[in-house]
Write a protein that holds these residues in place. Structure first.
Motif, PDB file in Angstrom:
ATOM      1  N   ASP A 118       0.832  -1.204   0.000  1.00 63.69           N
ATOM      2  CA  ASP A 118       0.000   0.000   0.000  1.00 63.69           C
ATOM      3  C   ASP A 118       0.871   1.260   0.000  1.00 63.69           C
ATOM      4  O   ASP A 118       1.954   1.265   0.580  1.00 63.69           O
ATOM      5  N   ILE A 119       0.388   2.283  -0.697  1.00 64.57           N
ATOM      6  CA  ILE A 119       0.983   3.619  -0.568  1.00 64.57           C
ATOM      7  C   ILE A 119      -0.182   4.567  -0.383  1.00 64.57           C
ATOM      8  O   ILE A 119      -1.207   4.412  -1.041  1.00 64.57           O
ATOM      9  N   ASN A 120      -0.033   5.548   0.477  1.00 64.20           N
ATOM     10  CA  ASN A 120      -1.079   6.563   0.521  1.00 64.20           C
ATOM     11  C   ASN A 120      -0.525   7.917   0.083  1.00 64.20           C
ATOM     12  O   ASN A 120       0.678   8.062  -0.140  1.00 64.20           O
ATOM     13  N   ALA A 121      -1.408   8.891  -0.031  1.00 62.62           N
ATOM     14  CA  ALA A 121      -1.002  10.186  -0.559  1.00 62.62           C
ATOM     15  C   ALA A 121      -0.053  10.920   0.394  1.00 62.62           C
ATOM     16  O   ALA A 121       0.643  11.847   0.001  1.00 62.62           O
ATOM     17  N   ASP A 122      -0.006  10.490   1.681  1.00 68.94           N
ATOM     18  CA  ASP A 122       0.949  11.080   2.630  1.00 68.94           C
ATOM     19  C   ASP A 122       2.331  10.451   2.507  1.00 68.94           C
ATOM     20  O   ASP A 122       3.202  10.702   3.343  1.00 68.94           O
ATOM     21  N   LYS A 123       2.487   9.630   1.511  1.00 65.38           N
ATOM     22  CA  LYS A 123       3.760   8.958   1.247  1.00 65.38           C
ATOM     23  C   LYS A 123       4.166   8.008   2.380  1.00 65.38           C
ATOM     24  O   LYS A 123       5.325   7.927   2.762  1.00 65.38           O
ATOM     25  N   VAL A 124       3.180   7.322   2.913  1.00 65.48           N
ATOM     26  CA  VAL A 124       3.456   6.223   3.830  1.00 65.48           C
ATOM     27  C   VAL A 124       3.302   4.936   3.020  1.00 65.48           C
ATOM     28  O   VAL A 124       2.249   4.679   2.436  1.00 65.48           O
ATOM     29  N   VAL A 125       4.388   4.173   2.955  1.00 67.97           N
ATOM     30  CA  VAL A 125       4.390   2.933   2.180  1.00 67.97           C
ATOM     31  C   VAL A 125       4.333   1.762   3.162  1.00 67.97           C
ATOM     32  O   VAL A 125       5.143   1.693   4.080  1.00 67.97           O
ATOM     33  N   THR A 126       3.346   0.881   2.976  1.00 67.46           N
ATOM     34  CA  THR A 126       3.262  -0.302   3.835  1.00 67.46           C
ATOM     35  C   THR A 126       3.891  -1.477   3.105  1.00 67.46           C
ATOM     36  O   THR A 126       3.533  -1.754   1.965  1.00 67.46           O
ATOM     37  N   VAL A 127       4.829  -2.140   3.758  1.00 66.76           N
ATOM     38  CA  VAL A 127       5.461  -3.312   3.142  1.00 66.76           C
ATOM     39  C   VAL A 127       5.335  -4.510   4.073  1.00 66.76           C
ATOM     40  O   VAL A 127       5.179  -4.344   5.283  1.00 66.76           O
ATOM     41  N   VAL A 128       5.383  -5.718   3.479  1.00 65.05           N
ATOM     42  CA  VAL A 128       5.415  -6.927   4.311  1.00 65.05           C
ATOM     43  C   VAL A 128       6.582  -7.806   3.885  1.00 65.05           C
ATOM     44  O   VAL A 128       6.932  -7.862   2.706  1.00 65.05           O
ATOM     45  N   ASN A 129       7.170  -8.435   4.876  1.00 64.50           N
ATOM     46  CA  ASN A 129       8.181  -9.456   4.607  1.00 64.50           C
ATOM     47  C   ASN A 129       8.159 -10.442   5.770  1.00 64.50           C
ATOM     48  O   ASN A 129       7.257 -10.387   6.598  1.00 64.50           O
ATOM     49  N   ARG A 130       9.142 -11.324   5.803  1.00 62.41           N
ATOM     50  CA  ARG A 130       9.122 -12.375   6.815  1.00 62.41           C
ATOM     51  C   ARG A 130       9.299 -11.840   8.233  1.00 62.41           C
ATOM     52  O   ARG A 130       9.098 -12.557   9.202  1.00 62.41           O
ATOM     53  N   ASP A 131       9.709 -10.578   8.350  1.00 60.08           N
ATOM     54  CA  ASP A 131       9.856  -9.985   9.678  1.00 60.08           C
ATOM     55  C   ASP A 131       8.563  -9.341  10.163  1.00 60.08           C
ATOM     56  O   ASP A 131       8.453  -8.986  11.327  1.00 60.08           O
ATOM     57  N   GLY A 132       7.620  -9.118   9.266  1.00 61.65           N
ATOM     58  CA  GLY A 132       6.358  -8.520   9.681  1.00 61.65           C
ATOM     59  C   GLY A 132       5.869  -7.453   8.716  1.00 61.65           C
ATOM     60  O   GLY A 132       6.172  -7.489   7.531  1.00 61.65           O
ATOM     61  N   VAL A 133       5.102  -6.518   9.285  1.00 65.78           N
ATOM     62  CA  VAL A 133       4.531  -5.427   8.488  1.00 65.78           C
ATOM     63  C   VAL A 133       5.259  -4.146   8.886  1.00 65.78           C
ATOM     64  O   VAL A 133       5.397  -3.852  10.082  1.00 65.78           O
ATOM     65  N   ILE A 134       5.745  -3.402   7.920  1.00 62.07           N
ATOM     66  CA  ILE A 134       6.492  -2.174   8.216  1.00 62.07           C
ATOM     67  C   ILE A 134       5.831  -1.002   7.500  1.00 62.07           C
ATOM     68  O   ILE A 134       5.537  -1.089   6.295  1.00 62.07           O
TER      69      ILE A 134
END
Lengths: 430, 505
Positions: free
Chosen positions: A101-117
């Motif tokens: 996910d990316i929002n207009a506030d430029k917060v990018v949500t990523v997932v990997n084996r360590d979790g959600v960042i």
């Protein structure tokens, strides 16, 4: 708070960076390197695959780097040079990590084996590249057996995973990867029974037509459409037919070709699902974001480079465009102005121009225009409004045209619209 | 082949009819098994139905369908809740384009009131129609609104039913095509399948297009199953919200014309052709069907339909029942649900295109009425558990829920299918629940169902299947029966060719 009460902190991790680059292919690598080189303090590169390079590691053929590195390389070599540079500069990298996910506030949500960042960035560079058009999108009728694969998937299966999809293959469409895979399949011991192209001319570069199809005597059917795929479980064959100028099948010209595999090379589409989530405006003519001359999207601070904007002919150009995006993303992150809003001009594709990048330019800045024509022409003239007129011996849809316009000429643009058009002689009737 | 099971009731066929019946049987103290000829359940008719749960607008000459559609519809909420299966009552707008069609709507409205279809409303105020469905054609002059019409995931429903039935003791055998049935002296059966024999006191024959052949194995040639082929197209979920209801045209006097419908996954389904293939298993799409019918007719209903967003055209065949008469086999519109004329302990069950919605009621009818009428005794189980939990859908979770899953098992942090955001955790769980093929994984998780149609995930899913099942990638199939995804290892052909030339020297 009561004693003994358990406080569960959020499991979602957070992080802050100046520039986040989404995608670690020829665009993302180029962008991350450039961002660091021009002085960004913190650059983070996010790549969904296990390793960096995007599609490059599976492109084991040559033809990369002639423009960018001034020598001929294979895809893995091209990637390796960029990756070495990236390591040296100390860019932070997250592989095996999917941006969801990316929002207009430029917060990018990523997932990997360590979790959600959740990554808060000052500027974002979209470098997700493109994906292949699948069978459904072009609605090839018939049975739905196993053995219908896109060229890029076949490339991955053969060159990375170590599997050969079949032994008698029909390639539908004549994009560059399709032609390169036709040759690869022959080299791997399979037979390519036909390359079938609905247009009256080959879709990819001339050099691939010569080196991959003609040099290997692969039967090529232009002005032919695949009207049926046969086989309930695994592909058994295809029926192709000649088409008229309006691309309608001509009855009575049907031809059955036996095969166990169908490889599709019917176009690439910029991958912009994330961009849409952020509210980035998409240009229907390219499938990529509407960008200005510094590759900024409609959302300030979100930039885009490479094939996510429009599909390039060469990886070299992909890297170059992402570098421009990166330079400006860094400026933006540092609080500098990146465009001149006061003299903005809207750029439009006119006669015989399928699309043009960028869609916005400033009269006060030099600009590079990238475009594709809709139909091949000889003795062609491309006009950029009234300010530039450039002659070409021939133009083809498969070969992207770039025209650089110096600032003196840009200043001469009148009004707020600039139309780009192309005229010439039709050698292949339309 | 030896005896592999001995049961009270054997159900042949793992579609929605068979699945609903075994799950209903699992409420009782009975030994129950199911045999399915494909590599997985729900690989036949049900997988390719239109996913609509009808409100039960009564049709002419189809008393069983009329009754069970209404009852089945009522059962759907609780059933889907118990089984954790997506179901939405979106409602239907059956539209009229002219005054003649409006009269037909009036007839259906009347029938609905008589038949007891809840909440029906004939809307002749075009502004109201436009308000309900902003993208509907301006040529629509009236609509019959049935609020109870629903959409469901047919395959999730079947997986849910089967998983729950297994939890309650039912045994499932796949790749188990029935080859022979022997009726023993005591009236029980020995059913010979590809993987072993099953002894059973009763048989429910829910074999879809194979039902007539199954019945013939015991000398029952009272019916024949033919097919109607329906071609449809799935359009990308980026256009979610284009229609909110099932928007459907009339088909002459019938309510089953072309349609545009939302799906439970957010994409759009349009359809459908009405064809009569000679081969009941021929589910090929055609240019005439897609370009000549499905697309233009759907555009008549919703002119702004974004056809460029096509993800997948497909076709499904639905069974039609033909009963033997003196003048040959004659088509009936209704379902066939009754004991066989050759042996009353074999119950033939053949549903048609609306069957998904009727199946819950059909199952009750078969289990509570028909089977006891031919001697099956029903004793409710003390510990029947009606609940089944679906595989968590990573794409639909909150970030906190996602992080929690990843903390427990990092495979939930590995996204394998980008368009539908499916993780390795879901793929592994699907395999644990019985998937052995690419399609088995796909229909349980939605991997490869998005806009790239497997371009990205397929090599990765094949690798996971190979690892989890311990079989080489080149032996993995799309959907069983020779549908191999890849045929060779790299260099295999070259080495074979070299060996061949060596032997010639």
């Amino acid at each position: 708070m009561q004693e003994g009460e358990v406080i569960v902190m959020s499991r979602v991790l957070t992080k802050s960076v100046d520039v986040v680059v989404l995608g670690g292919g020829p665009a993302g690598l180029g962008a991350a390197i450039r961002a660091k080189e021009v002085g960004s303090r913190s650059v983070l590169l996010v790549e969904r695959a296990e390793e960096l390079g995007g599609v490059l590691p599976q492109c084991i053929h040559n033809g990369f780097g002639l423009h960018y590195f001034k020598e001929e390389l294979t895809g893995p070599e091209y990637a390796w040079r960029l990756i070495k540079k990236l390591d040296k500069l100390g860019v932070e990298v997250l592989t095996h990590t999917m941006a969801i996910d990316i929002n207009a506030d430029k917060v990018v949500t990523v997932v990997n084996r360590d979790g959600v960042i959740k990554i808060k960035a000052r500027s974002v560079i979209l470098a997700m590249g493109c994906r292949e058009r699948a069978r459904g999108a072009i609605r090839i009728p018939g049975d739905r057996p196993a053995g219908v694969l896109t060229a890029g998937t076949v490339q991955r299966l053969i060159n990375i995973e170590g599997y050969l999809p079949g032994e008698r293959v029909v390639v539908v469409g004549s994009g560059d990867i399709g032609m390169i895979m036709a040759r690869r399949l022959v080299l791997e011991g399979a037979e390519v029974a036909a390359v079938v192209e609905i247009l009256p001319f080959i879709g990819g570069l001339i050099r691939n037509e010569v080196q991959c199809l003609r040099d290997f005597d692969i039967p090529t059917y232009t002005s032919h459409s695949t009207i049926f795929i046969h086989g309930r479980n695994r592909v058994k064959g295809v029926t192709i037919t000649e088409v008229d100028r309006k691309m309608n099948p001509i009855p009575g010209t049907e031809k059955y070709i036996e095969c166990d595999t169908v490889v599709l090379s019917v176009g690439l589409i910029p991958e912009n699902e994330l961009s849409r989530q952020a509210g980035v405006e998409i240009d229907p003519s390219t499938g990529g974001p509407v960008v200005d001359e510094v590759f900024q999207t409609n959302i300030p601070g979100i930039f885009a480079g490479g094939n996510v904007v429009h599909v390039h002919d060469l990886a070299d150009y992909v890297t170059e465009s992402a570098e421009i995006a990166a330079e400006n993303a860094v400026k933006f992150a540092q609080g500098q102005q990146v465009v001149d809003d006061t003299t903005r001009v809207f750029v439009e594709a006119g006669e015989n121009i399928r699309y043009v990048i960028p869609r916005y330019v400033s009269k006060s800045r030099p600009a590079s225009f990238y475009m594709r024509v809709s139909w091949p022409l000889e003795r062609a003239v491309i006009k950029i409004g009234d300010i530039v007129k450039r002659r070409f011996p021939f133009v083809r849809p498969s070969e992207q045209v770039r025209i650089d316009v110096p600032v003196e000429k840009m200043k001469k643009i009148e009004g707020e619209r600039l139309v780009i058009s192309c005229e010439g002689t039709e050698v292949i009737p339309r | 082949m030896g005896l592999m099971d001995s049961v009270d009731v054997l159900v042949i066929g793992g579609g929605v009819a068979g699945a609903s019946i075994v799950r209903e049987l699992s409420r009782y103290e009975l030994e129950v098994a199911m045999v399915e000829k494909e590599a997985d359940v729900c690989f036949g008719v049900t997988k390719a139905t239109h996913a609509l749960i009808h409100s039960g607008i009564p049709g002419k000459g189809i008393p069983l369908e009329n009754r069970t559609l209404l009852l089945g519809n009522l059962k759907m909420d609780q059933l889907c809740k118990d089984l954790d299966v997506p179901f939405e009552r979106v409602g239907k707008l059956l539209v009229a384009f002219n005054s003649e069609e409006l009269e037909i709507l009036r007839m259906h409205e009347y029938n609905c009131r008589v038949g007891g279809v809840p909440g029906v409303e004939l809307i002749t105020d075009v502004n109201k129609i436009r308000e309900m469905e902003p993208n509907i054609s301006p040529k629509v002059i009236a609509a019959l609104y049935t609020p109870t019409t629903g959409i469901v995931s047919p395959w999730e429903l079947v997986f849910g039913l089967i998983e729950n039935a297994k939890k309650n003791g039912v045994r499932l055998y796949v790749n188990a095509e029935v080859k022979s049935i022997f009726v023993q002296q005591d009236g029980s059966f020995i059913v010979g399948t590809e993987v072993g024999d099953v002894k059973s006191r009763y048989i429910v024959n829910a074999a879809g297009f194979g039902a007539d052949s199954i019945a013939r194995l015991i000398g029952d040639d009272s019916f024949k199953v033919t097919a109607v082929r329906e071609q449809r197209i799935i359009i990308d979920k980026v256009y979610k919200g284009l229609v909110k209801h099932l928007v459907r045209a009339l088909n002459g006097l019938k309510t089953t014309g072309d349609f545009v419908a939302p799906t439970v996954y957010g994409d759009i389904m349009i359809g459908e052709t009405i064809e009569h293939p000679d081969d009941v298993y021929d589910v090929a799409t055609t240019r005439d069907g897609l370009e000549g019918r499905v697309i233009p007719r759907a555009k008549d209903l919703v002119p702004s339909l974004p056809v460029r967003g096509t993800i997948k055209p497909f076709a499904g065949n639905i069974p039609r029942v033909n009963l033997k008469t003196e003048g040959g086999y004659k088509l009936i519109g209704d379902y066939l649900v009754k004991p066989s004329l050759a042996s009353e302990k074999l119950i033939n069950v053949v549903l048609t295109g609306s069957g998904v919605g009727a199946a819950p009621a059909i199952a009750t009818y078969v289990v509570e009425e028909i089977l006891p009428s031919v001697g099956l005794e029903l004793k409710p189980k003390d510990r029947f558990d009606p609940k089944r939990e679906g595989i968590p859908r990573f794409a639909e979770l909150t970030d906190e829920e996602r992080a929690k899953l990843i903390e427990k098992d990092p495979r939930w942090g590995h996204v394998v299918c980008r368009c539908e955001m499916v993780t390795e955790g879901e793929i592994v769980e699907a395999i644990r629940r019985g998937a052995t093929t690419y399609d088995g994984v796909k229909f349980r998780t939605r991997t490869g169902m998005g806009r790239c149609q497997g371009g990205f995930d397929r090599p990765r899913v094949l690798r996971i299947l190979s690892r989890e099942l311990g079989i080489p990638v080149e032996k993995i199939t799309r959907k069983g029966d020779g549908s191999y995804e890849v045929l060779y290892r790299v260099k295999e052909l070259l080495l074979d060719a070299r060996r061949g030339s060596d032997s010639n020297v």
